[in-house]
Each structure stands twice: as C-alpha cells, then as structure tokens.
Design an enzyme around this catalytic site. Structure first.
Site, PDB file in Angstrom:
ATOM      1  CG  ASP A  36      -2.025  -1.069   1.084  1.00 48.85           C
ATOM      2  OD1 ASP A  36      -1.924  -1.898   0.158  1.00 48.85           O
ATOM      3  OD2 ASP A  36      -2.954  -1.095   1.905  1.00 48.85           O
ATOM      4  CG  ASP A 289     -10.213  34.544 -34.210  1.00 44.22           C
ATOM      5  OD1 ASP A 289      -9.070  34.997 -34.098  1.00 44.22           O
ATOM      6  OD2 ASP A 289     -10.991  34.416 -33.225  1.00 44.22           O
ATOM      7  N   GLY A 424      -6.198  21.430 -34.682  1.00 41.99           N
ATOM      8  CA  GLY A 424      -6.857  20.457 -35.541  1.00 41.99           C
ATOM      9  C   GLY A 424      -7.149  21.086 -36.892  1.00 41.99           C
ATOM     10  CG  LEU A 425      -9.426  25.058 -38.698  1.00 41.51           C
ATOM     11  CD1 LEU A 425     -10.676  24.233 -38.933  1.00 41.51           C
ATOM     12  CD2 LEU A 425      -9.809  26.458 -38.224  1.00 41.51           C
TER      13      LEU A 425
HETATM   14  S1  SF4 Z   1      -2.013  -6.954  -2.618  1.00 41.59           S
HETATM   15 FE1  SF4 Z   1      -3.360  -5.180  -2.645  1.00 41.59          FE
HETATM   16  S2  SF4 Z   1      -3.813  -4.815  -0.493  1.00 41.59           S
HETATM   17 FE2  SF4 Z   1      -2.014  -6.123  -0.563  1.00 41.59          FE
HETATM   18  S3  SF4 Z   1      -0.292  -4.772  -0.475  1.00 41.59           S
HETATM   19 FE3  SF4 Z   1      -0.697  -5.142  -2.624  1.00 41.59          FE
HETATM   20  S4  SF4 Z   1      -2.057  -3.466  -3.193  1.00 41.59           S
HETATM   21 FE4  SF4 Z   1      -2.059  -3.548  -0.978  1.00 41.59          FE
END
Ligand code: SF4
Ligand code: SF4
Lengths: 519, 423
Positions: A36, A289, A424-425
C-alpha cells in the site's frame, strides 16, 4: 465483485492521505501491508512533492497475522509520534487491515486516554469495500475539523454576532488539497479576487493548514466551498454548528465567477463591485475567428464539480453543443443528472472506464473534455481533447501559473480548450495542401496520433468489418475530408452502404451518405 | 503449491547480512504484472482484490499504457465479504465476463491479494474449477502477489512457480533460463548459446504462456534474475540441475553466467573466449566511457527490487564505485550467498527494512548516489541527494554484454545531470 480495468478514484484511505499530505504538523498512521506504500509515489512523483507524505504504514505481513498485529499498531504509534511529533495524529486502516479488525483508531484513543500517547488522535473509519478516494478525503477533512472544533461549538440557537463594521469580512477557503486539479493556482486566484473586493482570507484548508490553523476556522464570517467533493460535508457541519454560511457556486468560468462574487458580496454584506476585473474570454469568444467554434460537439466527463462547470462554460461561454455529460462522482450524481437533463443529453454516471470509452466512440464528439483517462480515449480515437479534472497526471501540475477558477482561470480554459481545436484546423489545412512540397503528412502531429495521410484510422473498425469495401476513387475522396471527421464519415458511409445492401462504396455512395446524414 | 517465502520465515543469521525490521516502503508482488503481462503476450492477469490493488497496478504501470491492457482487478465489495460461496460464484461470473470480452486469452492467472488471502478465498481451487470449465480454451493458474506474502519482484517468482507443475516432462538435454529478460536480451543470449553449441535453450517465462518449456533430469538451469528462488527450488525438485553463477549484469557477471553453462555443456574455456571476444571487447570499451564518471563515487542501495547485490557487485568492481551500504528486501543464502561473497566483507548488507532509520543513515552519509524506490526519490533529490529509482532496472534491458554500458549509463546520468545543471 466488479471487473475493473482502470479506476478513476483510489481507495478511501488515499483520500485521507491527500488531506494529511496537504496539511502541516499532521501525521497519519495507516495500518496496512507494505504494497500500500505505492500511494506515496502519487505525491512525490505526480505532484513532485519534495517531502514524503506524512504517513507511516505498519506494513504487517502474513507471519504477523497469527500473532499480535494490534501490538504493531500501538508500538508504531509511539515510535511514529516520537519521531515526527505532530500536533494531531490521524489513525486508520486500509482494506486489508479492515478485515483483520484491529481497530487502530480505538487502540490509539485508548492510548491517549491512559496517557501513553500525548497527542490528540482523530480516528478514521473509511469503509474500503464500499467507498472511494474522494469520499475518504471528504470524511477525513470533516472528522479532522469536527474533532478539533467540537469543544468550541456554541449551544444550539446561538446567534452569530454581527461583524464589527470596522473589520473587513473574513472568509475561509475550504477544499483545496493535494492531488486536486489545479488547487495550488486556484487558491491564489481566488484569494486575489477576494482581496480586490475587500474580503480577507482567514484560513485555507486543508492545503497548507496546520491543526492550529483549523482552530481559527470559526472566526470567519462565512466559507467558500471551493471543491464540494472534499469540503461540502465540512461546510455543512460548520453551518450547522457555527452558523457560518457558505458559497454554493464554484467559480470556474466567467459566469460562475461573477455569480460567485455576487454570492460573496451577499454573504459579506458588501456591495457587488466589478473591481475584480474580468476575463478576456467573453471578447475572444465573440471575436470572429471564434465563429468556427459554434456548435462544436463536446463530450464532458470528470469529477462532478469540474464536469458541471465545464458544461456551463461550453454551453454559455463558447457556444459549443454539449453532446455528453457525465461523472464518476456518484455522491454528486443528482446534480449531474439534472444538468444533463437541462442540456438535453443522457447523463453518464459511472466509474467504469470502458463505458465512458463506448459512449465517446458512439457519440464521436469533436472535442472531449475529461480526465487523463478520457485524454487517452480521445487520443486513440483521434479526437482533440483537453483535461479538466482529476485523476491527475504529472502534466496536470504545470510549472506556470494556470488556475481554472476566477477570471484568469477562464482565460486559461479558453486557451486550453480552443488550442486543440485550432491545431486540428491547422492540420486540416496542412492536409489540404499536402501535395505542395512544403507540406507533408509525415510531419509529426501535435495531437499525438499518427501522421494523418495514409495511416489507418485510429477509429475502431465497425463490428461487421470487411463486408463493405471502398472503391479507389471513393477512398481517395474520403482522404480529402479533414481527418478529425474522417473516421465518422467512413463509419457513417459504411453504415449507409450496409443499410442499402451495397457491398462497395463508390463516389456516389459517399455523397449519398453525406446527404443522408447531413443535419 | 507450497510457496514458502522468505518473508514468512525467521531470518537466517547469515554472515555478512544484518536484519532490519520496521515500517517498509516496498511494492507488493502485484507489481510484477506490469512486466509479466508484456512478456507473456497471450496471458491475462486478473487480480482478485480491492480498489487499492487496482490503484497500485495502475499507478505502478503509469498512465502511459492506457487502452485495454491484459490485466484487470476483480474488486471485492462489501457483499462479497459476507459469504465465501457467493465469492466463488462472483469470481466465475467475472471470469466469464472477461473471457467473453477477450477471446484472445489463452492463459488466465488469478492473482491473490492481501484481502483475498485474509478472507481465505481459495484461488487455487477456483483455478482448477475454471480450468475444467474452460478446458481446451483457457488454462487458468493462480498465484499470490499479495503484500503480506510477497515484495515487489517476488510476484514474478510466485507466478513462475505456479507454472512449474504445468511444464511438460522431457528427457532431452536442454538449457532453461529462468526470470524475465527483455526480448532483445533473450535473442542476444540465444545467439551466443547457439555459437557455443549449447541448446536447445528455453526461457521461463516464455513469450507465449501457452507453450511452456519442458523440464526433466537432463535439463540444466541458469537464473537470469535473483528473485526467482522458489521457482528454482521447485524446478530442482523436478530434476533440473541448477548451474550456480553470478547474475548476468555487467561484463564479468555475464561472462561468469555463460561460463557456468559452457562448463556444464563441456564447452572449453577457449571456445567460450572465442565466442564472446567481440561483445566483451565492445562492452569493456563502452564501459570505459562511463568509468571516469562513476569511479570513486559513493553509492548506497535502499531495498527494493532484489537486484541490489549483483548491481553493487557490477558498480563496485566494473565501474569503480565506492559501495556505502546495500539493502535487500530479503536474502536467500542459496541464491544470493555467492553474490554477497563477492562484495567486500566489511560492506554493510542488510535484509528487510526500517525505512525511517535507513533514510536517517542516508541523510547522515550523503552518498553521491542513492538507489531507491520511486516514492522516495524526489524527497531525497530535494534534500540535495542524487538518486536512481530502481523500478526502471526491472523494466529496462540491462543484462548481457551489449547492455553493460547502458546499465552503467543509468547510474551515470543522474551524476552528469547534477554536473550540468546550473540552476
Ligand atoms: S495486494 Fe493489494 S492490499 Fe495487498 S499490499 Fe498489494 S495493493 Fe495492498
Ligand atoms: S534462508 Fe531465508 S528463506 Fe530460508 S529459512 Fe532462512 S530466512 Fe527463510
């Protein structure tokens, strides 16, 4: 279970990280596994923050699960406090820790109660399996403000004292946060607008605020709810608890900025004045324009705040035609549905990227206003695009001053939206003159897609590909059509041919189809 | 599948490796999907996890590869957490939806995450069931990329491990190279092995997951990456002979690596020298270009990709850098011991992480270059330190002779930049 390819929002604890990272003297203890920690790079790489986010992860592993993961929380709380000495600690958990139910918030509160942790704690419960990032940010900001200010709340029914006439009106700017879209510059723009109409900024939060600063929030006469996704909940609570009214208009676009200033004047009890200057957008939009912008078909998708603002600008200030409007912010779906109805289009409320892609493919707009995700969709389809909303990418933190809010924001928006169309033009002209030796299609395209000439269209081939073929002269004629409508012309013609049971598109079929589809 | 992983066991008290425990800043094994899905072009990776897992892969992959990639996440919701039977039905539904969309998929990996493991969702059984249901159309395998079981590159180890039982049996004499290499590097090695008369040569992972290389008692194996330990152990159990060798980073590493195969194949040292002379000379010459820039510069490694020890060996011995400290996420004596031994005994090498203390030490020592994870790089740069973020080392072709100078260049560039910038 939901099949997800790309997500618009991270999990709710990332929202909490955004609040913690925005602030000073706050530290977030997050009960979470090591992976995480990827979230740190959002702040240090995408936003180029020069500090690590103030977040400590317990990083428990499988071998800890049988044992005492709760113990990891308490020992790491102490260690983290000692190391960082924050004024306030946020304590919470990510998806995995939610399942093992250590309740880190409660543990921390217990430690505060028995004197083991000499710092105020704001426990966070952010359900990871039903909520998302913006909700997490909003909830964290609310819990933080409420946690710090609860003891100051006057008894119900207490009237706010009148502002002393000698003191200028005071306002808080609420909602700007880390990883928000252009918050840094919006705050500067709005602060300067307000100072020009004689209103002083009291606290800006969460961005740059310390818990000490939050304690001063009630001193302001009213609040500006700049980003409802993050701040609406807090503004509502402040209104209930301290009688502080708040602004309803998000000042993105010329009209909205004027409305916002009128609202501010009303809440501040001052005269509406035009001392705040104005934008170049109205004149640029009227200048001849810009005529070619009329009725440009635009598809809009983003967070609710930016999508709604973009729709109003597109419709009222650039005379585009809004052909699609949607948001991934389910919390604000009602507002977006209503607006979509007003523009006469089908609202798209989804966090499924593939659905958005299908809708864009189906509508074939001439301009896409969206997030980085829509930018990629548009790029693949060869449609000009401008980014108007988070989720952000490193490009959304430009070095130069480029707000979205206020009059300068309107100038920035005019440039950013019109530029891809104008280019684009220009490419169209280049393509028209491609037989001239000075021009040729192998010139690199600023739109990022392949050179225009003889490359296959990036537009996905029709499902029943192959049943209609093109005669050489029809194919050649098709190439004379500007590239940004060529994909649509090809598909419409093929559809027409199929309906007519024709297997070959001739020059006549091409023009028959054109007549058939012309509006 | 009994993936006993390093993070789960008590650490060895290896000589020359200390152990550090505390808050980590490391990716989980899901990250491997970012390169594995590109390597195996017919495979799809379905993570069974949370929004966090989806967000991790998306963030690690960068927003650069939009479109419909060959990975996705089946995000668990509140109602899935209520009962397990329900979860399996849901998984079947999601897989059906996916295979419907992607008829090109031949191998589907169900990738376990922390949430799926904590709720004890049995993906191995689910994979068996789905394999039966889609017999003849899709093979379904499963492995764990969870952060509670794996760090970063260990996800590849688990992925490959899940393939080992599926690998066909052979009695042929073959060479197996284990660990993802860029295609261009594979091709270079293939050519050298051919010249040496070594072969047939197979690579794991293969470019198409459908065609798994065979294994048997006459197969010998070279490890191309230091993080495929469990896969290697399992292959050894299937009779494969492991050829201990340095990892093929730098000229010496690559030479030692090839030599291990050559000796096993009975190729003379002279023949090896002959076959490698041209690329070795070329590589040494190219390296010379970077040596002055790297020579004597102090470098420290924070734990990240597991490549740290062989990289330190290359940068120390071939580029003349001064090694300050080396951190690795985990240390495996069987497969890392010899590389550790090639580093100075007094060099602090640590396994595990306490990110705050490690950063304290970096700030105190102020190395000329710090190799670190993506999240740490900018804050270190802002503090006046030069960094090389290591995820690039997993994505770029760095192995082999022809890439030796490229590898040195990756480390020289931040130093050059520092020299050039006058603002
Ligand atoms: S598997 Fe998912 S919840 Fe586990 S560390 Fe990796 S991202 Fe985080
Ligand atoms: S050598 Fe490494 S993997 Fe093996 S038991 Fe010791 S610590 Fe665990």
């Amino acid at each position: 279970m939901e099949l997800t390819v790309w997500t618009y929002e991270g999990p709710p604890h990332v929202g909490a990280m955004r609040i913690a990272t925005s602030m000073r003297d706050v530290h977030y203890l997050l009960h979470a596994p090591q992976g995480d920690t990827y979230a740190n790079l959002l702040f240090t790489m995408i936003e180029r923050r020069d500090q690590r986010p103030p977040v400590t992860y317990t990083t428990f592993q499988a071998r800890d699960l049988g044992g005492d993961t709760a113990n990891m929380v308490t020992s790491m709380l102490k260690e983290t406090y000692e190391r960082f000495k924050p004024q306030v600690m946020l304590v919470g958990e990510s998806c995995t820790a939610e399942l093992i139910q250590d309740q880190p918030g409660t543990l921390a509160q217990g430690m505060v109660a028995n004197g083991e942790l000499p710092v105020p704690v704001v426990p966070l419960e952010l359900p990871a399996y039903s909520r998302k990032e913006n909700w997490g940010a909003s909830e964290t900001m609310y819990q933080m403000v409420r946690g710090l200010l609860l003891s100051q709340v006057p008894p119900p029914g207490t009237q706010r004292p009148e502002r002393d006439a000698g003191r200028p009106p005071l306002v808080n700017l609420l909602g700007p946060s880390s990883l928000g879209f252009r918050c840094r510059d919006d705050v500067r723009e709005i602060s300067s607008l307000l100072s020009q109409v004689g209103v002083e900024v009291n606290v800006i939060a969460p961005d740059g605020a310390s818990p000490q600063d939050l304690l001063k929030i009630p001193e302001a006469d009213f609040n500006c709810c700049l980003y409802p996704e993050t701040a609406l909940l807090t503004c509502q609570w402040l209104k209930r608890s301290f009688g502080q009214p708040f602004t309803q208009t998000v000042p993105i676009g010329v009209g909205a900025t004027r409305d916002f200033l009128a609202e501010v004047a009303g809440l501040a009890g001052t005269e509406t004045s035009d001392s705040a200057g104005d934008s170049r957008l109205p004149w640029y939009s009227r200048s001849i324009d810009s005529t070619y912008l009329t009725g440009k078909r635009v598809f809009i998708f983003g967070d609710a705040t930016h999508a709604l603002a973009a729709a109003r600008i597109a419709h009222e200030e650039l005379a585009f035609e809004v052909v699609g409007l949607g948001t991934y912010s389910r919390e604000f779906a009602r507002d977006v549905r209503k607006a979509a109805r007003d523009y006469g289009v089908e609202p798209l409320i989804t966090d499924n990227y593939l659905e958005v892609e299908d809708r864009v493919t189906e509508l074939q707009p001439e301009l896409v206003l969206g997030t980085q995700m829509e930018r990629h969709i548009a790029k693949r389809l060869g449609i000009p695009c401008a980014v108007i909303s988070a989720p952000v990418h490193v490009q959304d933190f430009p070095a130069r001053y480029s707000p979205q809010m206020g009059f300068e924001g309107a100038n920035v928006i005019f440039d950013t939206w019109v530029h891809p169309l104008m280019m684009g033009l220009e490419e169209h002209l280049l393509a028209m003159f491609r037989d001239d030796f000075e021009f040729n299609d192998s010139a690199p395209s600023h739109l990022g897609h392949q050179p225009v000439a003889d490359t296959p269209q990036p537009v996905p081939a029709p499902a029943e590909d192959g049943d209609v073929s093109w005669s050489q002269d029809a194919e050649q004629e098709l190439r004379k059509i500007p590239f940004f409508v060529r994909g649509k012309a090809r598909r419409n013609t093929e559809r027409f041919a199929r309906e007519q049971n024709l297997h070959t598109v001739t020059l006549d079929t091409l023009y028959d189809a054109k007549a058939h589809f012309s509006r | 599948m009994t993936a006993s992983l390093n993070t789960n066991c008590t650490p060895d008290l290896d000589p020359g490796v200390s152990y550090e425990q505390g808050p980590r800043e490391l990716f989980c094994g899901l990250t491997g999907i970012v390169w594995l899905h590109r390597k195996m072009q017919d495979a799809f990776f379905l993570v069974v996890g949370s929004r966090t897992c989806a967000h991790l892969i998306q963030s690690a992959a960068g927003v650069m590869i939009f479109g419909e990639p060959r990975f996705a996440t089946a995000i668990l919701h509140d109602r899935d957490l209520a009962g397990l039977a329900d979860c399996n039905d849901e998984l079947d539904r999601v897989v059906a939806e996916l295979l419907d969309r992607r008829p090109d998929i031949k191998t589907l990996f169900l990738v376990g995450s922390c949430p799926s493991e904590v709720i004890k969702l049995d993906l191995a059984t689910a994979a068996e069931r789905l394999s039966r249901n889609y017999l003849g159309r899709v093979r379904v395998a499963s492995y764990s990329g969870s952060g509670i079981e794996t760090t970063f590159t260990q996800g590849e180890d688990n992925c490959l491990l899940s393939l080992v039982p599926e690998m066909p049996e052979t009695s042929e004499r073959r060479l197996l190279v284990v660990g993802t290499l860029a295609d261009v590097v594979e091709d270079q090695f293939r050519r050298i092995f051919e010249q040496l008369g070594i072969g047939p040569v197979d690579f794991l992972p293969p470019r198409r997951a459908e065609s798994l290389p065979p294994v048997g008692p006459n197969v010998s194996m070279l490890l191309a990456q230091p993080f495929v330990c469990e896969t290697a152990r399992q292959l050894i159990k299937r009779g494969v002979t492991h050829l201990p060798a340095p990892y093929p980073l730098g000229v010496e590493g690559t030479l030692g690596w090839l030599q291990a195969a050559a000796r096993h194949w009975g190729v003379s040292d002279e023949a090896l020298t002959l076959a490698t002379q041209a690329p070795v000379t070329r590589a040494r010459k190219a390296l010379e270009h970077y040596r002055p820039r790297l020579q004597g510069k102090r470098i420290a490694f924070l734990p990240d990709s597991q490549l740290e020890i062989p990289l330190a060996r290359f940068l120390g011995s071939e580029c003349g850098m001064q090694l300050e400290s080396v951190g690795v996420p985990y240390f495996d004596r069987q497969f890392h011991g010899h590389e550790r031994a090639s580093l100075p005994a007094e060099l602090p090498v640590s396994e595990g992480q306490h990110v705050d203390r490690q950063l304290d030490r970096i700030h105190a020592v102020k190395p000329d270059l710090t190799v670190c994870g993506l999240g740490l790089a900018n804050p270190l740069e802002a503090a006046g330190l030069r960094t090389k973020w290591s995820i690039e080392l997993v994505f770029s072709p760095i192995q082999g002779f022809e890439q030796a100078a490229d590898l040195a260049e990756l480390f020289a560039r931040p130093l050059l930049r520092k020299e050039r910038l006058a603002v």
